[in-house]
Motif scaffolding. Structure first.
Motif, PDB file in Angstrom:
ATOM      1  N   ASP A   8       0.668  -1.221   0.034  1.00 47.81           N
ATOM      2  CA  ASP A   8       0.009   0.041   0.055  1.00 47.81           C
ATOM      3  C   ASP A   8       0.899   1.388  -0.015  1.00 47.81           C
ATOM      4  N   HIS A  10       0.709   3.562  -2.870  1.00 43.07           N
ATOM      5  CA  HIS A  10       0.056   4.457  -3.194  1.00 43.07           C
ATOM      6  C   HIS A  10       0.641   5.616  -3.805  1.00 43.07           C
ATOM      7  N   ASP A  48      -0.911  -2.458  -4.474  1.00 41.54           N
ATOM      8  CA  ASP A  48      -1.362  -0.960  -4.381  1.00 41.54           C
ATOM      9  C   ASP A  48       0.058  -0.093  -4.397  1.00 41.54           C
ATOM     10  N   HIS A 175      -3.490  -9.595  -1.804  1.00 40.12           N
ATOM     11  CA  HIS A 175      -4.132  -8.318  -1.556  1.00 40.12           C
ATOM     12  C   HIS A 175      -5.443  -8.472  -1.481  1.00 40.12           C
ATOM     13  N   GLU A 187      -8.780   3.287   2.959  1.00 38.78           N
ATOM     14  CA  GLU A 187      -8.786   2.181   2.024  1.00 38.78           C
ATOM     15  C   GLU A 187     -10.077   2.374   1.382  1.00 38.78           C
ATOM     16  N   HIS A 213      -3.508  -4.313   1.605  1.00 39.49           N
ATOM     17  CA  HIS A 213      -4.742  -3.656   1.553  1.00 39.49           C
ATOM     18  C   HIS A 213      -5.137  -3.048   2.613  1.00 39.49           C
ATOM     19  N   HIS A 215      -4.511  -0.697   5.894  1.00 43.91           N
ATOM     20  CA  HIS A 215      -3.429   0.209   6.092  1.00 43.91           C
ATOM     21  C   HIS A 215      -2.915   0.448   7.454  1.00 43.91           C
ATOM     22  N   SER A 230       0.255   0.299   5.431  1.00 41.60           N
ATOM     23  CA  SER A 230       0.799   1.399   4.380  1.00 41.60           C
ATOM     24  C   SER A 230       2.104   1.823   4.570  1.00 41.60           C
TER      25      SER A 230
END
Lengths: 376, 376
Positions: A8, A10, A48, A175, A187, A213, A215, A230
């Motif tokens: 994660d 991102h 992610d 994930h 999320e 997935h 965080h 994350s």
């Protein structure tokens, strides 16, 4: 045998209109420093990578630089899968041509049963990547009658388990949303209504399960079934979560330990609560005055230009809430309004649109329905 | 030493709302067949792999399959540069990790002076890729005061030439508009007003120059400075152009020969001209009735639903023109209108907006200006 588990990232995400790219660059740089100083056998990214299936060019450049540093310069293999935010085909371009360099992008079901095998001091460890998927994808690709995320993940885990070799330890990268694990605000739901949940039971036969997935770093069901959380905070509600990567150690018997390694974004996300005058006063003592802030003003009188005043001391105030501004009668009214139940609101809505009240039977039916939905 | 030179694939392009992906797949499949049967030392793609900087997923998948077949299965190195349609950073992700596999994406100025060296029966051949660029990019990256495409390309060619090694033959791959070369309708101008032109003189020191951008196969200035032309036809005006790839042969003295290898899309792009009844009649004898057609109807009377009638015999009629439908006075008027010169139109425009005629001096000044512009 040690490897790092992260997920994660991102990369390219915006937060209240602010690009987080420079924070992400700083955190990834800390990760590179950690790797240089603490040799491990692999880096696992459980989906992610990017925030969108078509990431901005700058996000791709940052990821490209990271991969160059880690795979080329530090010669550390990276094994990654796409998450629900990534575009699997887009991310997977050239993956077959990259394998030799140590960058393993496991982006398709074809890749799933061909593990990346890392030879270490404890022998061979097979890393199986289960790219993010939903039941429809599994139904279509494998012609299997799966109807839920749970069915799909059970089927896929069984497919992978059928490949197990007795001489290898087995790591799964997935994930998904493991049932019972804790959500964070940042999320994006995988589907509507809770049917995205997957039982951790399908994964117990692996030596370690590197999940992505959710965080918040957490384990579920077993010590070795884990979310790394994350890379950094992506909502104010995560202000007290630890962020970083998970250092996993395996030994001859399988899972040995999981340790959280802290990474710290230059700008933290924080909530500050208080009256304007006090907040401005305390800012003088606050060495982290460039953090990304949600300020909850408790003043009960109107304030002219509060954002301007706050930003003079905290330049990165991103949002202001004013719960204190609802005073006297207004406050009571608002409180009453906020405390109304779904049922009350539905009754009003029905009356408004149909010009009659709900009948007794209708009222009961809707009550039951709301009850069911809220307990799902 | 033999290699194939191709360019301007524009994978994912649409034409009059129709996806050309299946035609592109078919042509790339012919190219793979050619390579399997006629071994060469490299495949060079001189830009515009995709039609857009963010290509559709299906286009990426097709390219990925092609690369898998050629690099992995046939072990043929591919050397490519981005064109003006491609997104260089996006296309370049992972390029450093792909090199080992034989897929060489030369997408940055950094890559430009590090040639891909192929060892062959005539010794080493260095392939230098000059990614598509405009003067601003060169000014910014090299801090050079270049103001035109010509300046920029001269500077870059000189940079490359300074890397020449006496024991190597040198091939340049570039995506630009060489002055004097012939345009086609399906190219997107690199800039407005003709200043995109580059002299071929900067390139004469190479043993071969593999150009991309222009869609018609052609040479310019020297036999060894060539456009391969696009993979297939991308406008009706290209109906008589040969499409395919160029087989280049080098020997100990440098350039030896260039041969066009035909590739043929399942649907050709053609213009058919005539009266409706005759076109429908002749369709019976036309074995290529699924081609993409522009039909120019010469009928002088109104026709109900001409598209429907034509598509009953030619299902892929994409456009109809009806020059014959302008009859009598209307036709004459239209003809008169179409034949008006720029000068006439400017005089009308001036009168319309200023309420007076151009003075004699003004008229002369504008005439001169138009003359200059039209001779640039």
């Amino acid at each position: 045998m040690k490897f790092l588990h992260t997920s994660d990232w991102h990369i390219g995400r915006q937060f209240h209109g602010v690009s987080l790219l420079e924070d992400q660059r700083a955190v990834l740089s800390q990760l590179i420093d950690y790797i240089s100083e603490n040799p491990v056998d692999a880096l696992v990214i459980a989906g992610d990578i990017y925030d969108r299936s078509v990431p901005p060019t700058a996000a791709i450049e940052l990821m490209n630089q990271f991969v160059g540093r880690v795979c080329d310069e530090l010669s550390l293999p990276i094994i990654l899968i796409p998450g629900n935010h990534d575009g699997a085909e887009r991310l997977g371009f050239g993956s077959s041509q990259m394998k030799g360099s140590g960058l393993h992008i496991l982006s398709s079901f074809d890749d799933m049963t061909q593990p990346v095998v890392i030879t270490s001091d404890i022998g061979e460890v097979a890393f199986y990547g289960m790219p993010y998927n939903d039941p429809e994808m599994v139904r279509h690709y494998f012609k299997q009658p799966v109807s839920t995320f749970d069915d799909a993940h059970k089927f896929l885990a069984d497919e992978i388990k059928s490949q197990f070799s007795p001489k290898q330890k087995n790591v799964l990268i997935s994930h998904c949303f493991v049932d019972g694990a804790i959500e964070s605000e940042s999320e994006r739901p995988l589907c509507i209504g809770g049917s995205e949940r997957v039982s951790h039971e399908h994964f117990v036969d692996f030596d370690y399960v590197a999940l992505g997935h959710l965080h918040q770093p957490q384990k579920k069901g077993q010590d070795y079934i884990r979310y790394s959380g994350s890379l950094m905070k992506y909502s104010f509600s995560e202000q007290h979560q630890k962020k970083g990567v998970t250092l996993v150690e395996l030994d001859k018997n399988g899972f040995k330990s999981a340790t959280h390694i802290d990474l710290k974004a230059p700008h933290q996300m924080r909530i500050i609560e208080g009256e304007l005058i006090n907040i401005i006063e305390q800012a003088k003592e606050d060495s982290n005055h460039e953090d990304y802030l949600l300020v909850r003003l408790m003043d009960t009188h109107a304030i002219l230009n509060p954002m301007e005043k706050l930003r003079s001391v905290y330049p990165n105030v991103l949002h202001i809430e004013k719960p204190g501004m609802l005073i006297g009668v207004e406050k009571e009214l608002a409180a009453a309004k906020l405390s109304r139940s779904e049922m009350d609101m539905f009754r009003d809505f029905f009356k408004e649109t149909q010009n009659v009240d709900l009948s007794h039977e209708q009222d009961e039916a809707i009550s039951d329905l709301i009850m069911q939905l809220s307990h799902q």
